[in-house]
Design an enzyme around this catalytic site. Structure first.
Site: not given
Length: 606
Positions: A295, A426, A502, A599
């Site tokens: 990004e 998760k 993870d 951006h």
């Protein structure tokens, strides 16, 4: 001629004058160097590459050049303004006589047109002088060049120092980065012929910005030069300058390290760019934070937050440390399930569970057991201290030992699933938000109001109001669970990918509430509370060379033998502080309404 102009109607004559006026004003405004007055006022002096042989005093001689006599422009402005107003008043007072005389009317219109041309072209000259404070006219030129120019970067002392934040670090949402920088001394014409060490010296001295390397060299060589720059920066904060030697910058991966540990049916690997954010000052220590991301603008934006935070420094603390697993067991009846719950609550029985759990691990310590009854089901949430490991394998193995002990006490107990989803792993869950999982971290910082204005390009009041309406009220209206922040997941995921965590645990690890408030002195207080940050420095992806290199650069690779768990807690605190830096920069961009512009400028492939 004048007679021909007299034949035109008043409407045609006025239209002609307006068109001519606009054309002349456009020509005047579009010609010449429009930045000349500002450059004369600021006149920056960029340091050259070579060490000058002239005395230091000669370096600042350009600051003694005479400045324009600004008061003359101001006096002319006043005179033109008075003349314009007086002519309009005279015309209005004698309108009946002037309106019938086309020659007089023409003279008035021509005079007013000239005044308008002057106002368009020159009225702002003295304004430029007014908005540039006198103390800033020579601030750049007088900025202690000998500190940079008279030092050989390659011969720096190995003494551990805290590197200051670069004053000109590229930021993502800083409006000033959209404007061309003041003129600097030209770079060597043979820049591409210099070796990597010489180019790195230009970057370290401030002669060239590190984000310009790709443009001035090429993408591959830019990475090599930047690694030399980062080595020097790591040395300045007391880290091994060769920490990143195992972080590949060429296509390579030792698949033998992957087999049986990280991935199956391997066909290759996906390279991710890694940016270094910092220096970030946390608990009186400076650190550079590796972030792997695709990004654009994320690293630059977080860097701006680090710059603002490191003026006073951030403080972080781990207030709870324990990974969880919650097996689901079923009893013959709901009453049996209730009796199991009461049995686990007895201190003597918990001691038995603790002994069984800890018999399976050298570092793991069972801290608590919290059963939840749902009819015949019992969800036994076990909290385990796992040292420097993230701890999922450790707590799972210990949970099986706990189940075996319970079966000996309750013969009809049936294990439904080793993970009953009350862990919770998760997935977004209120139990993690309230009870915590992994490392529960809180971090804070006081950002001076001057830094908010100069670095973040906004005000304390505006940034606090934006945070209140967006992160608190907006998230509440959306029914957010643990999402009272701007983009904590961005920094968490980037650090996770770089350090071998993870990435799927980003879900609960990104739980964060960001709070901003104005202090009594008008400064900005910012804090981030993250109750379920799951990180480790041993096991899993942390054993891969590249990820281990990133952990080494942060000073928390591997296990701490003297104080087990210290490295993982350090990683958690650094990650939380990096989240706070990213939060600060993005909320400031939203408050200043520069997000989209940033951006479009920095996140678009040219």
């Amino acid at each position: 001629s004048i007679n021909e102009l007299n034949n035109l109607s008043s409407t045609q004559l006025y239209a002609l004058i307006v068109v001519v006026t606009c054309l002349i004003a456009t020509i005047l405004l579009g010609s010449g160097d429009q930045q000349q007055p500002l450059e004369m006022a600021v006149r920056p002096a960029a340091p050259p590459v070579e060490v000058p042989t002239k005395p230091a005093k000669a370096l600042n001689d350009n600051t003694s050049l005479p400045e324009p006599r600004w008061y003359i422009f101001r006096m002319i402005n006043y005179a033109m303004l008075v003349a314009f107003v007086a002519s309009v008043g005279d015309f209005c007072w004698n309108y009946a006589a002037y309106a019938l005389d086309s020659a007089v009317l023409l003279r008035f219109l021509l005079g007013w047109s000239l005044c308008l041309i002057y106002f368009f072209g020159f009225f702002g000259v003295s304004f430029v002088h007014d908005v540039v404070p006198p103390e800033e006219h020579t601030s750049v030129a007088a900025a202690a060049p000998e500190n940079i120019l008279t030092k050989d970067i390659s011969a720096r002392s190995h003494k551990v120092v805290d590197a200051p934040c670069p004053k000109d670090v590229p930021v993502c949402s800083d409006p000033s980065s959209f404007v061309a920088s003041p003129k600097k001394a030209p770079l060597p014409s043979n820049l591409k012929e210099l070796d990597d060490a010489q180019v790195a010296k230009l970057v370290l001295s401030g002669q060239m910005k590190d984000h310009e390397l790709e443009k001035r060299l090429d993408c591959h060589r830019a990475v090599d030069v930047r690694r030399l720059v980062v080595q020097e920066k790591l040395k300045n904060v007391g880290r091994d300058p060769h920490s990143l030697d195992d972080l590949p910058c060429q296509p390579s991966l030792d698949y033998s390290r992957v087999h049986g540990a990280n991935c199956e049916i391997v066909v290759g690997y996906v390279p991710l760019p890694v940016g270094m954010v910092g220096p970030l000052r946390v608990n009186d220590m400076s650190v550079y934070v590796p972030m792997a991301t695709t990004e654009g603008c994320l690293v630059a934006s977080a860097n701006r937050g680090c710059k603002a935070i490191s003026v006073t420094g951030a403080h972080a603390m781990v207030i709870k440390d324990g990974i969880t697993r919650a097996p689901c067991v079923r009893m013959p009846s709901a009453m049996d399930a209730a009796r199991l719950r009461l049995w686990c609550d007895e201190p003597t029985n918990f001691a038995k569970l603790k002994a069984a759990f800890e018999s399976t691990t050298s570092f793991g310590k069972l801290k608590s057991c919290s059963p939840t009854v749902a009819g015949r089901n019992v969800y036994i949430r076990l909290v385990c201290f796992s040292g420097d490991a993230m701890g999922m394998n450790m707590v799972s193995k210990g949970s099986l030992a706990v189940i075996e002990l319970l079966r000996a006490e309750f013969h009809e107990l049936k294990l439904i699933a080793l993970s009953g989803n009350m862990c919770t792993d998760k997935k977004a869950a209120a139990t993690n938000w309230l009870e915590g999982r992994g490392k529960s971290v809180v971090t804070e910082c006081i950002v001076p109001k001057e830094v908010v204005h100069k670095t973040l390009k906004t005000t304390v009041k505006a940034i606090c109001e934006t945070n209140m309406n967006k992160n608190l009220i907006g998230s509440a209206m959306a029914g957010a669970l643990g999402g009272f922040n701007a983009h904590a997941a961005n920094m968490v995921t980037a650090v996770f990918l770089a350090t071998g965590q993870d990435p799927a645990q980003n879900v609960e690890s990104s739980n964060c509430i960001t709070l901003l408030e104005e202090t009594d002195g008008g400064d900005l207080h910012i804090s981030c509370t993250m109750p379920s940050l799951e990180v480790g420095t041993v096991g899993g992806g942390t054993t891969l060379p590249a990820q281990a290199a990133c952990l080494k650069a942060m000073g928390c690779q591997g296990g701490d033998r003297e104080n087990p768990g210290a490295n993982a807690q350090r990683l958690a605190m650094i990650t939380a502080a990096a989240v706070m830096a990213g939060e600060l920069s993005l909320i400031a961009a939203l408050a200043a309404n520069t997000l989209v512009q940033a951006h479009m400028t920095h996140n678009r492939k040219k």
